[in-house]
Design a protein around this motif. Sequence first.
Motif, short mmCIF file in Angstrom:
data_model
loop_
_atom_site.label_atom_id
_atom_site.label_comp_id
_atom_site.label_asym_id
_atom_site.label_seq_id
_atom_site.Cartn_x
_atom_site.Cartn_y
_atom_site.Cartn_z
N LYS A 1 0.79 -1.22 0.00
CA LYS A 1 0.00 0.00 0.00
C LYS A 1 0.83 1.28 0.00
CE LYS A 1 -3.97 -2.13 2.31
NZ LYS A 1 -4.91 -2.05 3.44
N GLY A 2 2.12 1.17 0.20
CA GLY A 2 2.94 2.37 0.22
C GLY A 2 4.37 2.07 -0.13
N VAL A 3 5.06 3.08 -0.65
CA VAL A 3 6.45 2.92 -1.05
C VAL A 3 7.16 4.25 -0.86
CG1 VAL A 3 6.00 3.48 -3.47
CG2 VAL A 3 7.96 2.06 -2.89
N ALA A 4 8.43 4.18 -0.42
CA ALA A 4 9.23 5.39 -0.19
C ALA A 4 10.65 5.12 -0.62
CB ALA A 4 9.17 5.80 1.28
N TRP A 5 11.23 6.07 -1.34
CA TRP A 5 12.59 5.92 -1.89
C TRP A 5 13.58 6.64 -0.98
CZ3 TRP A 5 12.76 4.06 -7.27
CH2 TRP A 5 14.05 3.75 -7.69
N ASP A 6 14.64 5.91 -0.61
CA ASP A 6 15.70 6.48 0.21
C ASP A 6 16.28 7.72 -0.47
OD1 ASP A 6 17.92 6.99 1.77
OD2 ASP A 6 19.09 5.32 1.00
N PRO A 7 16.35 8.86 0.22
CA PRO A 7 16.87 10.08 -0.42
C PRO A 7 18.32 9.96 -0.88
CG PRO A 7 16.62 10.40 1.95
CD PRO A 7 15.95 9.11 1.62
N PHE A 8 19.05 8.96 -0.37
CA PHE A 8 20.44 8.78 -0.80
C PHE A 8 20.60 7.55 -1.69
CE2 PHE A 8 20.62 11.44 2.92
CZ PHE A 8 21.45 12.46 2.49
N ASP A 9 19.48 7.03 -2.19
CA ASP A 9 19.46 6.09 -3.31
C ASP A 9 20.14 4.76 -2.98
OD1 ASP A 9 18.61 5.35 -5.75
OD2 ASP A 9 20.09 6.45 -6.90
N PHE A 10 20.05 4.32 -1.73
CA PHE A 10 20.56 3.00 -1.37
C PHE A 10 19.43 1.99 -1.21
CE2 PHE A 10 24.30 5.43 0.22
CZ PHE A 10 25.27 4.74 -0.47
N PHE A 11 18.32 2.45 -0.61
CA PHE A 11 17.26 1.53 -0.22
C PHE A 11 15.92 1.99 -0.77
CE2 PHE A 11 20.33 1.63 3.41
CZ PHE A 11 20.85 0.36 3.22
N LEU A 12 14.98 1.06 -0.75
CA LEU A 12 13.59 1.34 -1.09
C LEU A 12 12.73 0.67 -0.03
CD1 LEU A 12 11.65 2.52 -3.31
CD2 LEU A 12 11.54 0.21 -4.22
N ALA A 13 11.80 1.43 0.56
CA ALA A 13 10.93 0.89 1.60
C ALA A 13 9.52 0.73 1.03
CB ALA A 13 10.91 1.81 2.81
N GLU B 1 6.76 -6.58 13.48
CA GLU B 1 6.29 -6.54 14.87
C GLU B 1 5.28 -5.43 15.14
OE1 GLU B 1 8.22 -5.91 19.32
OE2 GLU B 1 9.47 -6.57 17.66
N PRO B 2 5.50 -4.18 14.65
CA PRO B 2 4.53 -3.12 14.98
C PRO B 2 3.19 -3.28 14.28
CG PRO B 2 6.68 -2.22 14.37
CD PRO B 2 6.67 -3.65 13.96
N PHE B 3 3.06 -4.18 13.32
CA PHE B 3 1.84 -4.26 12.52
C PHE B 3 1.08 -5.58 12.73
CE2 PHE B 3 5.37 -2.28 10.16
CZ PHE B 3 4.98 -0.96 10.28
N ALA B 4 1.53 -6.38 13.69
CA ALA B 4 0.90 -7.69 13.88
C ALA B 4 -0.57 -7.58 14.24
CB ALA B 4 1.66 -8.47 14.96
N LYS B 5 -0.94 -6.55 15.00
CA LYS B 5 -2.33 -6.39 15.43
C LYS B 5 -2.96 -5.13 14.88
CE LYS B 5 -1.47 -8.90 19.75
NZ LYS B 5 -1.55 -8.85 21.24
N ALA B 6 -2.35 -4.54 13.89
CA ALA B 6 -2.87 -3.29 13.32
C ALA B 6 -4.15 -3.56 12.54
CB ALA B 6 -1.84 -2.63 12.43
N PRO B 7 -5.14 -2.70 12.63
CA PRO B 7 -6.38 -2.89 11.86
C PRO B 7 -6.16 -2.59 10.38
CG PRO B 7 -6.46 -0.82 13.06
CD PRO B 7 -5.21 -1.52 13.51
N ILE B 8 -6.89 -3.28 9.54
CA ILE B 8 -6.81 -3.06 8.08
C ILE B 8 -7.99 -2.17 7.71
CG2 ILE B 8 -6.73 -4.15 5.82
CD1 ILE B 8 -5.70 -6.66 7.16
N VAL B 9 -7.72 -0.88 7.68
CA VAL B 9 -8.82 0.07 7.44
C VAL B 9 -8.53 1.01 6.27
CG1 VAL B 9 -9.60 0.00 9.83
CG2 VAL B 9 -7.85 1.64 9.15
N SER B 10 -7.30 1.13 5.89
CA SER B 10 -6.93 2.13 4.88
C SER B 10 -6.59 1.45 3.56
CB SER B 10 -5.74 2.95 5.36
OG SER B 10 -5.30 3.82 4.35
N PHE B 11 -6.98 2.12 2.47
CA PHE B 11 -6.65 1.59 1.14
C PHE B 11 -5.25 1.97 0.72
CE2 PHE B 11 -7.23 1.30 -3.56
CZ PHE B 11 -7.57 -0.05 -3.57
N GLY B 12 -4.67 2.98 1.36
CA GLY B 12 -3.32 3.41 1.01
C GLY B 12 -2.56 3.84 2.24
N LEU B 13 -1.26 3.54 2.27
CA LEU B 13 -0.37 3.95 3.35
C LEU B 13 0.81 4.69 2.74
CD1 LEU B 13 -0.36 0.63 5.42
CD2 LEU B 13 -1.69 2.68 5.90
N ARG B 14 1.29 5.72 3.44
CA ARG B 14 2.37 6.54 2.89
C ARG B 14 3.55 6.59 3.86
NH1 ARG B 14 -0.62 6.83 -1.80
NH2 ARG B 14 -2.43 8.18 -1.58
#
Length: 1029
Positions: A174-186, A209-222
């Motif tokens: 649902k979401g993607v973010a590019w490392d500003p120094f072009d090493f990684f992609l999250a 670990e932080p998302f094991a019990k998170a509710p699925i309510v959003s169509f997009g994550l940023r």
Amino acid sequence: MPIFDKPEWIQHAGGVSIMGVDLDPSGVRMATCGSDNRIRIWAMRPVLSEVAEQDPAVPKQLAVLCDALTPINAIRFAASGQLLAAGTDDAEGLVYELREGRGSAVFGSGEAANIENWRLRIKLRGHASNVLDVAWAPDSRRLATCSVDNKVKVWDTTNGHCLRTLEGHVGHVKGVAWDPFDFFLASQGDREAIVWRLEDGSQVAVISEPFAKAPIVSFGLRPGWSPDGQTLALPNGYENGMHTVPLIKRNSWAPGEFCLVGHKGPVTAIRYNPHLYTPPPKPGAPPTSPDDEPAGSIVTAGSTDKTFSIWAPSAGDAPVVVGRGFFGGMVNDVAWSADGRVMVAAAYDGSVATALFADGELGRRVPQAEVDALLAQLYGDPALRAGAAGRDGGGGPLGLGGRGALSGLAAAPELMALEARARAEVEREERLNSRLRADGAAAAAAAGAAGAAAGSLGGAAAGLRPPLGAAVGLARAAMPPPAPPPPRVPLAATQNGVGPAGRGAGIGSNSPAKAAAGGARGGPAGTSGRDADHPPAKRIAVQPVGGAATAAGARAGAAAAAATAAPAGGAATPAGGGIAGAQAGGGVGFAAGPQVLVPVEAVHTHFSFLIHAQPGSTEGQVELQALNSGRDARGRPAGELLCLVGGQRRWTDVVQGAVVALAGSSRLAAAATGNGDLMVYSPAGRRLFPPIRLGWPASFLTVAPGSSLLLALLTDGSLKLWDFGAGECLLESSVAPLLLPAGTGVSGMAAAAQQPTLKVTAVRITAAGAPLVVLSNAHAYVHHGGLRTWVRVADDAFPASAFTTNLTSAATGELSKLQAAAAQRRHPADVLATSAAHAARPAVAARSEQALLEHNLASAAALQSPAEWRLWLITYVRRLAADEDESRLRDLISELLGPLRWTPATHGGGRANASAAAPASGGSWEPALGSSVSGGRWAPVVLGFDKRRLLREVVLKEVARNRSYQQLVAEVLEQLKQVDAAAAAAAAASQQPQQQQHTRGQADGVNAPVGDAAAGPAGAASSQPMVMG
């Protein structure tokens, strides 16, 4: 207090939900996308100024983009500001480009005419379902998209090619973010976030670990990265019954260390302010020094609880701002302006809210100089590397770390800590050398006198230093004196594998930088060059030995493998680890010989070369091994060669000298020794030639697969290419011009040689049989057979081009792999600076793109890579047509068309030209596309392609896309008709004399010989051009 506003005129048709929002880098415009299948570009001036908002002459909506057929979920501007990307529900990624001129109305859309001219550049098709988020790379060329199909894709937006597909999520991404120094992609899904390494597409970390019990309510994550790249903020965390924003530290990737807590619903969007700030002073608090203030980043979070919050983690645990009551639905996206003063949030209820901060409200903005210093601590200082490269002679890799001035940043702070310790060690040694330099000449003279009297190590001439050690039997650098008095001659060598007997050969140092700076003090036994305050690096012990002892030590040392040839005077002098000189005055004098440009790094006791292997099986595997532990009857080093086939011994041989390099193919096997010999064997182990005297050891030895071509690069920089099947030398050249730093003149060659900045990292034979050399700065050179010189086919001259990628996995051809490797050495500062310069001067940017395409076209021709050459030809023609560069386009067409009545006799250029163009490699060579037509030499074929057929089937088809070139296309088609008619007439004329000769032969009862009949008139058969159609 910031100024909050909610412009009612920013909305999509029917008040549908706004799914995404972004601000362009210039701060002039804002883009929104929504469920009405539209992208709307808004002017920021009415948003920031109430006067402009009320002025009817100031436009509010700049453009409406109507190319999508389904709702648009995400939108992002590229760093260049000229490109805009979006993701749609019909599994497409859309890339728009801002062009010059005024826009127009979209037929049938019902929208007003566009003010700005945004055009759809390309559609990215490859996902199987909805594209939920997009993220640009810093180079404004690559784009990442994520989808409901559980995949992340990386695209090249210049051609629409998918560079990589990343699979590993167990659900929707649902979401993607590019490392500003072009090493990684999250990338983030409902139950996990994955950090990918861009270079190879591997998973660096899976955070669940932080998302094991998170509710699925959003169509997009940023998700979002902090501007310093040290923190990755992930939405939709849920821990201990609270909705959180986990803050993941770079390289540790451990959840739970830090998080933002306070929202009553799941957080859906994260966006960082692009600048770093120090917290504002608290009322009544004593003033503090700017150096003592903690600098941090500011982040905005939007939530399903219809609120947004702004946090400054360096200022405390509470948010700086909480926005309530602005929206009637969940916050879908947030954005910051490039100057860090404007924050925008878009919500599901179809509205947008803005916050304008005055200077100082968010804290003191950290000056750019301080930011650069912080990034230097984290990733390496570009200015420091550039300065060191300048001191070393320019542009080359540093002595520590091995990275050039334009190389990429360090991926982890731990690497910077290692480099800092190495830099401190070198600085300590440089301080020591500065103290030793003052009495260096006197110490060298004393060493020479002591050597003449007692046989100790010294120079034959005052001012010359003894060589630094016999570690591997070959010196790394030797500089002949340009003029009397001779300069000091640094001869550095590593200490790997030095035994006790080998230490008597000289003084060794594990610091080439120290050796180049002035090195150790020569003197009699017991003379110490150590400094109590600044101890030098570990050294090999100095032993008082004479000439005979030196020779004995060289013979006894296990790693002393190389000896130089006998001097012109007659007697040979063993070299126990460097360039040997002549004996003088009872001691050992080291004369300045030819320079060692490409050293042999080490002589291994045992190593091997795999000639042939089958994946997953040792059956049929052919391996060549070398064993350097033997001695001959006189105690000199001897190497043993062993060939194994399927693990079984096939043949063996013993050679004089230690083996330093191996190579082989299905046609031959070769071994180079440290005394400068080359041995060549048949597959059965038969010596095909006597020992070939090279004079210098080979640093690199390579054989073209399945051929008898062998390439050797010697330590003095000379390069030789043989065809042992034909028994001839095809090429003799040198890599010395490639190793000199850029801009080094004749007067600076001595200084450059004393501190060499470039090294050869790879040598191989191309598919076309030409030598290819790759340097430590990733520049690649191929030897041009026609020009008989080196041409550079890959470098970093175009750091911000849209046609440059650093993904080696996406490279398919030889040229693209070389250029991808060179692109990985780019520095983000160079990319950003060049991108900004191109954005300010579009004409310069357009010419730079053309220059890169011309370079790639010529480089593919030099490498004789037909597939890549054809690809770059098509791209170049498209670019010329799009830029409406008719001059270059006509020049290209003229080269492909050639003379209308072409024959080898009239336009071939004669035998002299043909022989001059013949390659040194002995293979067939065809002129590149840039060969001159007006000079009278034109070839109808390039790299196996018929030029006129390319013109008809490829070039004209691309040019015809631009209707402004209709007249040009018609002219060329008419000329092609004339070419076909002339070719048909020439063919008919050549057939008529042959028929008459055949008739005369039958009348005389004599059959003409086959050779005579086939020959015909001189040049008639070969002059017939290829007929198109």
